[in-house]
Design an enzyme around this catalytic site. Structure first.
Site, short mmCIF file in Angstrom:
data_model
loop_
_atom_site.label_atom_id
_atom_site.label_comp_id
_atom_site.label_asym_id
_atom_site.label_seq_id
_atom_site.Cartn_x
_atom_site.Cartn_y
_atom_site.Cartn_z
NE ARG A 1 72.57 49.96 96.18
CZ ARG A 1 71.76 50.24 95.32
NH1 ARG A 1 72.75 50.07 93.61
NH2 ARG A 1 70.61 50.41 95.64
CB ALA B 1 94.67 96.74 133.79
C1 UD1 Z 1 65.95 52.10 90.69
C2 UD1 Z 1 65.11 51.51 89.44
C3 UD1 Z 1 65.88 51.41 88.42
C4 UD1 Z 1 66.33 52.70 88.20
C5 UD1 Z 1 66.70 53.51 89.88
C6 UD1 Z 1 66.33 55.26 89.06
C7 UD1 Z 1 63.44 48.96 90.31
C8 UD1 Z 1 63.24 48.48 90.53
N1 UD1 Z 1 64.58 50.18 89.82
O1 UD1 Z 1 67.04 51.21 90.86
O2 UD1 Z 1 65.23 50.68 87.73
O3 UD1 Z 1 66.72 53.24 86.92
O4 UD1 Z 1 65.83 53.16 90.55
O5 UD1 Z 1 67.53 55.59 90.56
O6 UD1 Z 1 62.51 50.37 90.75
N2 UD1 Z 1 62.58 52.18 98.05
C9 UD1 Z 1 60.93 51.80 99.27
N3 UD1 Z 1 61.12 50.43 99.59
C10 UD1 Z 1 61.42 48.89 99.28
C11 UD1 Z 1 62.87 49.44 97.73
C12 UD1 Z 1 63.45 50.70 97.51
O7 UD1 Z 1 60.36 52.52 99.23
O8 UD1 Z 1 60.99 47.87 99.38
C13 UD1 Z 1 62.56 53.01 97.51
C14 UD1 Z 1 64.26 53.53 98.17
O9 UD1 Z 1 64.31 54.51 99.63
C15 UD1 Z 1 64.19 54.35 97.12
C16 UD1 Z 1 63.80 53.97 95.43
O10 UD1 Z 1 62.96 53.35 96.52
O11 UD1 Z 1 64.31 55.81 97.33
C17 UD1 Z 1 64.45 53.27 94.95
O12 UD1 Z 1 65.07 51.83 95.55
P1 UD1 Z 1 67.01 51.88 95.11
O13 UD1 Z 1 67.23 50.80 95.52
O14 UD1 Z 1 67.75 52.99 95.67
O15 UD1 Z 1 66.75 51.54 93.91
P2 UD1 Z 1 67.72 51.46 92.10
O16 UD1 Z 1 68.23 49.74 92.58
O17 UD1 Z 1 68.52 52.38 92.23
CA CA Z 2 68.52 54.30 94.14
#
Ligand code: UD1
Ligand code: CA
Length: 459
Positions: free
Chosen positions: A16, A423
């Site tokens: 995103r 100059a």
């Molecule tokens: C996640 C939570 C959601 C919460 C929100 C808060 C889950 C499924 N959902 O959603 O409940 O309200 O955070 O901000 O956990 N990441 C990895 N590996 C992966 C996927 C993600 O390292 O395979 C890391 C991303 O880099 C990120 C963090 O985990 O820093 C959160 O992932 P993101 O995809 O942003 O989760 P949200 O959709 O925000």
């Molecule tokens: Ca997030």
């Protein structure tokens, strides 16, 4: 006795963000988001947090360095899978694991400490950080049972309308008991809208096994909020900036207009400084005590000594002494070193040059690849011709030298101590100490010529 390890989830791509840079490397007030999360963990007493890296992992390792241990998540199969990868790098003696998302840059050490205490003191399998949000869109919602215990988290795309109406959200900050992770993390399913292993499903797994999740509620939802797109990034930066400015103001810095003053989190500003509007201080810039900076000034990764004034100017990767006067409209470029008491005036550009104490370059000058001695005076319009189209050459100006206005110094060239140039001279040969060099044609006065010419024109 509780031994707390820490894991930051930072392997995601951050689709995103619409960016080639891994999401967690986007800067908030000059610091990568994942570093801000890691710092808060270290402030809370976690000595070497584990960073789970995957997307752009080499870049993330390079940027964050050796304050962290690293674990690879080769494929981004979800936050639950990411934590499982991270566990391989935590000490076996850990009783608890505090987890942070890598995309929550406003988190504080204090907030993490509070979560750790709640976990350790309650003995619960999990302490879950929650917030109530007026607009909870995009967050996992906290589902509670009849007795009010948190028993499940449902993600936005998986939620029913009734669940979407819940305003209490999961912030992705948790503190788990290690044995609970060992029991359930490996068996999280993927039956959800994204087909991923959600870490949020740990809450349900714990509840179903008869375990307990305590929730820790935070009033200041901003501090735990996630950044998923560039607008949220900009809003996070605005909030962190305001914290930075407040900290500076409380330490004795005059911030004339907080809404137009931009100071990075790693910039240091000394006491009694005054920062005027439209000023940007970036990177690991260090400003001494009693300086006046701005208005309309940008200083990037530079050091500035005490009591120096910099007005309407740019300074980039340079070192500036104490009691200097810079600007308005000066451009101080990389590898420039100004000694104490130097005066750089309007429309002066200095690049890769060393300027001695109390030297003065007051107007309309280009000084590139030069050494200027102490107390030398560089007249208006002086140009160092440092580039021959292929290579750069040095100009060496001695101490107490006086360079006449509009001198053109063709490098390589040396002007000795105490020497002068007339100059308008073009100087292409060295000038010995204390000599005067005149490099222009001699002036001839034609007696009465002007008057005769006018008379002829009129008749
Ligand atoms: C996640 C939570 C959601 C919460 C929100 C808060 C889950 C499924 N959902 O959603 O409940 O309200 O955070 O901000 O956990 N990441 C990895 N590996 C992966 C996927 C993600 O390292 O395979 C890391 C991303 O880099 C990120 C963090 O985990 O820093 C959160 O992932 P993101 O995809 O942003 O989760 P949200 O959709 O925000
Ligand atoms: Ca997030």
């Amino acid at each position: 006795l509780s031994i707390v390890a820490g894991v930051v989830l930072a392997a995601g791509k951050g689709t995103r963000m619409k960016s080639d840079l891994p999401k967690v490397l986007h800067l908030v007030c000059g610091v990568p988001m994942a570093e801000l999360a890691g710092r808060a963990m270290r402030e809370a007493g976690v000595s070497k947090p584990v960073l789970v890296v995957g997307h752009g992992s080499d870049a993330v390792r390079d940027a964050l360095g050796d304050s962290y241990a690293y674990a690879e998540q080769p494929e981004q199969l979800g936050t639950g899978h990411a934590l499982a990868c991270g566990l391989s790098a935590i000490p076996t003696t850990a009783t608890h694991v505090v987890v942070a998302p890598g995309d929550a840059p406003l988190i504080t050490g204090e907030a993490i400490s509070k979560l750790i205490s709640a976990a350790c003191e309650s003995g619960a399998e999990c302490a879950l950080a929650v917030c109530t949000m007026a607009n909870p869109y995009g967050y996992g919602r906290v589902v509670r049972n009849a007795s009010g215990d948190a028993v499940r988290i449902v993600e936005e795309p998986d939620a029913t309308d009734a669940e979407r109406a819940i305003q209490e959200v999961c912030t992705s900050f948790y503190c788990f008991r290690t044995d609970a992770l060992a029991a359930h993390l490996g068996s999280l399913g993927t039956r959800n809208a994204k087909g991923e292993q959600y870490l949020t499903d740990m809450i349900q797994a714990i509840a179903e096994a008869g375990g307990r999740t305590v929730t820790v509620s935070y009033e200041d939802a901003d501090s735990l909020g996630g950044v998923n797109d560039r607008w949220q990034l900009a809003q996070a930066a605005e909030k962190l900036r305001s914290r930075v400015l407040r900290r500076l103001a409380e330490s004795g810095v005059d911030i004339v207009d907080p809404s137009t003053t931009f100071v990075d989190a790693d910039t240091v500003v000394g006491e009694r400084c005054r920062i005027l509007p439209m000023t940007i201080l970036e990177g690991k810039t260090e400003i001494g005590n009693g300086c006046e900076i701005g208005p309309h000034t940008r200083i990037t990764s530079a050091r500035v000594g005490d009591e120096t004034l910099i007005h309407m100017s740019h300074v980039n990767r340079a070192t500036i002494g104490r009691d200097c006067r810079i600007g308005p409209f000066a451009n101080i470029r990389p590898q420039t070193v100004l000694a104490d008491g130097v005066r750089i005036g309007n429309f002066v550009e200095v690049k890769n040059s060393q300027i001695g104490e109390d030297a003065s370059l007051s107007h309309l000058t280009y000084c590139g690849d030069a050494t200027v001695g102490a107390r030398a005076n560089i007249g208006a319009g002086t140009i160092t011709c440092n580039f021959d189209g292929f290579e750069k050459h040095r100009t060496d100006i001695g101490s107490d030298a006086f360079i006449g206005s509009n001198s053109t110094l063709v490098a390589p060239v040396k002007i000795g101590d105490g020497a002068m140039t007339a100059a308008g001279s073009t100087i292409s040969e060295d000038v010995p100490a204390n000599d005067l060099a005149i490099g222009r044609s001699r002036q001839e006065n034609k007696e009465g010529w002007a008057e005769r010419w006018r008379r002829r024109k009129k008749s």
